[in-house]
Write an enzyme that holds these catalytic residues in place. Structure first.
Site, PDB file in Angstrom:
ATOM      1  N   ASN A  27       0.840  -1.201   0.000  1.00  0.00           N
ATOM      2  CA  ASN A  27       0.000   0.000   0.000  1.00  0.00           C
ATOM      3  C   ASN A  27       0.869   1.243   0.000  1.00  0.00           C
ATOM      4  O   ASN A  27       0.668   2.180  -0.775  1.00  0.00           O
ATOM      5  CB  ASN A  27      -0.876   0.029   1.261  1.00  0.00           C
ATOM      6  CG  ASN A  27      -2.152  -0.758   1.121  1.00  0.00           C
ATOM      7  OD1 ASN A  27      -2.606  -1.033   0.021  1.00  0.00           O
ATOM      8  ND2 ASN A  27      -2.737  -1.126   2.245  1.00  0.00           N
ATOM      9  N   GLY A 256      -3.295   4.334   8.174  1.00  0.00           N
ATOM     10  CA  GLY A 256      -1.929   4.341   8.695  1.00  0.00           C
ATOM     11  C   GLY A 256      -0.907   4.114   7.607  1.00  0.00           C
ATOM     12  O   GLY A 256       0.145   4.768   7.564  1.00  0.00           O
ATOM     13  N   ASP A 257      -1.210   3.186   6.686  1.00  0.00           N
ATOM     14  CA  ASP A 257      -0.329   2.950   5.540  1.00  0.00           C
ATOM     15  C   ASP A 257      -0.206   4.211   4.698  1.00  0.00           C
ATOM     16  O   ASP A 257       0.867   4.545   4.190  1.00  0.00           O
ATOM     17  CB  ASP A 257      -0.866   1.822   4.659  1.00  0.00           C
ATOM     18  CG  ASP A 257      -0.972   0.496   5.397  1.00  0.00           C
ATOM     19  OD1 ASP A 257      -0.222   0.289   6.358  1.00  0.00           O
ATOM     20  OD2 ASP A 257      -1.822  -0.333   4.997  1.00  0.00           O
ATOM     21  N   ALA A 258      -1.324   4.926   4.550  1.00  0.00           N
ATOM     22  CA  ALA A 258      -1.331   6.146   3.750  1.00  0.00           C
ATOM     23  C   ALA A 258      -0.430   7.204   4.366  1.00  0.00           C
ATOM     24  O   ALA A 258       0.289   7.919   3.665  1.00  0.00           O
ATOM     25  CB  ALA A 258      -2.758   6.684   3.629  1.00  0.00           C
ATOM     26  N   ARG A 261       3.194   6.206   3.638  1.00  0.00           N
ATOM     27  CA  ARG A 261       3.607   6.382   2.238  1.00  0.00           C
ATOM     28  C   ARG A 261       3.770   7.853   1.892  1.00  0.00           C
ATOM     29  O   ARG A 261       4.664   8.235   1.136  1.00  0.00           O
ATOM     30  CB  ARG A 261       2.625   5.689   1.305  1.00  0.00           C
ATOM     31  CG  ARG A 261       1.197   6.203   1.308  1.00  0.00           C
ATOM     32  CD  ARG A 261       0.253   5.129   0.803  1.00  0.00           C
ATOM     33  NE  ARG A 261      -1.130   5.551   0.741  1.00  0.00           N
ATOM     34  CZ  ARG A 261      -2.152   4.709   0.759  1.00  0.00           C
ATOM     35  NH1 ARG A 261      -1.932   3.417   0.861  1.00  0.00           N
ATOM     36  NH2 ARG A 261      -3.384   5.129   0.677  1.00  0.00           N
TER      37      ARG A 261
END
Length: 331
Positions: A27, A256-258, A261
């Site tokens: 992601n 959270g992944d966003a 990144r």
């Protein structure tokens, strides 16, 4: 498990199914690649099966301009995680399968290790500690020896609880550590730290011993709609989150992944921690705000940078007001 696999096939058979490379770490690498705007600036290694979902994974990584080198396991299907989101709340059923099968032998192959050598920044999710800690160690030691930036994520409370030994072995090499408030408090609890204050915990984490003194450790802890906590050089700073009205919230799946990144995409362009954190606090409210923020802040820099990510395909369709997802994970 058999019934779950039937459901995965059913989800994938919908006419309006959309495949997007997903999974916790992929992601992050996919959108970091999109924000950097330089084709092939990012690389990714993980394990998939030799099946239709594995082919979707490869096709999507290629379409996203991510340089993916997958280990293809002939005996395990590509991992899947069905996610059902109703009213902004989510429920997940995972079958990691091939995602648990990555080996350091794949990493050591010349065509793959060259990606490690070329990378300037390395990011590995804490989930990978359950799969191939020896791979983490190889990359971490290389990063320390060559003054590269090595980053990890706490990923989940159970990682801090049940994989402490592997986590601590890798932790001495970590220059940036990401996590949320629950993970941070669990990290502190298992180490006997008598505090649940996230700011204090972030500072203590940043001050843990490091194998290399080239880079100081920076701790970044998100707290949902509460301020993001950053511990850097013995000081703690907080960055308030811009709240999104509840009626605009789609879901928090991958928020959270966003954040990570977005953070990575700005970090590799030489942005300061303060400017990166201020830029990204809006990403913590919901996945709908994530896309808006990322679109508004796509970089125009032409600076060439490489990131190596270790740690699947996201299938989305809508049923009335209910959204369902199929996440095909590779570690």
């Amino acid at each position: 498990m058999y019934s779950f696999r039937i459901q995965y096939d059913e989800l994938g058979s919908k006419d309006n199914t959309e495949y997007i490379a997903g999974g916790a770490t992929q992601n992050s690498i996919r959108v970091a690649q999109w924000m950097i705007q330089i084709p092939g600036a990012t690389s990714f290694m993980g394990c998939i099966g030799k099946d239709k979902f594995g082919e979707e994974m490869k096709n999507n990584a290629q379409a996203a301009s991510v340089n993916a080198h997958y280990y293809e396991d002939a005996n395990a299907p590509t991992g899947t995680c069905a996610v059902c989101v109703v009213g902004g709340e989510r429920s997940l059923v995972a079958n990691l399968s091939a995602a648990n099968c990555y080996t350091s032998e794949h990493l050591k192959r010349p065509e793959n290790w060259t990606l490690v050598e070329k990378a300037k920044y390395v990011y590995i999710a804490g989930f990978f500690l359950t799969v191939s800690p020896d791979s983490i160690q190889l990359v971490a030691e290389h990063a320390a020896a060559t003054n590269k930036v090595f980053m990890m994520n706490l990923s989940a409370p159970f990682i801090c609880e049940f994989f402490r030994d592997a986590q601590e072995k890798a932790f001495q090499y970590v220059d940036y550590i990401f996590g949320n408030e629950t993970e941070a408090r669990t990290f502190a609890k298992v180490r006997g730290w008598e505090t649940d204050n996230v700011e204090e915990i972030a500072l203590k984490i940043s001050q843990l011993p490091k194998a290399s003194g080239t880079h100081k450790r920076i701790t970044v802890i998100t707290q949902g709609c509460d301020p993001v906590v950053v511990a850097d050089d013995g000081k703690v700073k907080t960055f308030p989150v811009i709240l999104l009205p509840k009626e605009k919230l789609v879901d928090t799946n991958g928020a959270g992944d966003a954040f990570v990144r977005g953070f990575l995409s700005q970090l590799v362009q030489g942005k300061s921690i303060e400017s990166v954190s201020e830029l990204l606090v809006t990403l913590q409210t919901s996945s709908s705000s994530v896309l808006a923020a990322l679109t508004l802040r796509s970089p125009t820099s032409t600076r060439q940078t490489s990131i190596l990510r270790m740690y699947g395909v996201l299938v989305r369709y809508s049923i009335g007001e209910r959204q369902s997802f199929l996440d095909i994970s590779s570690v």
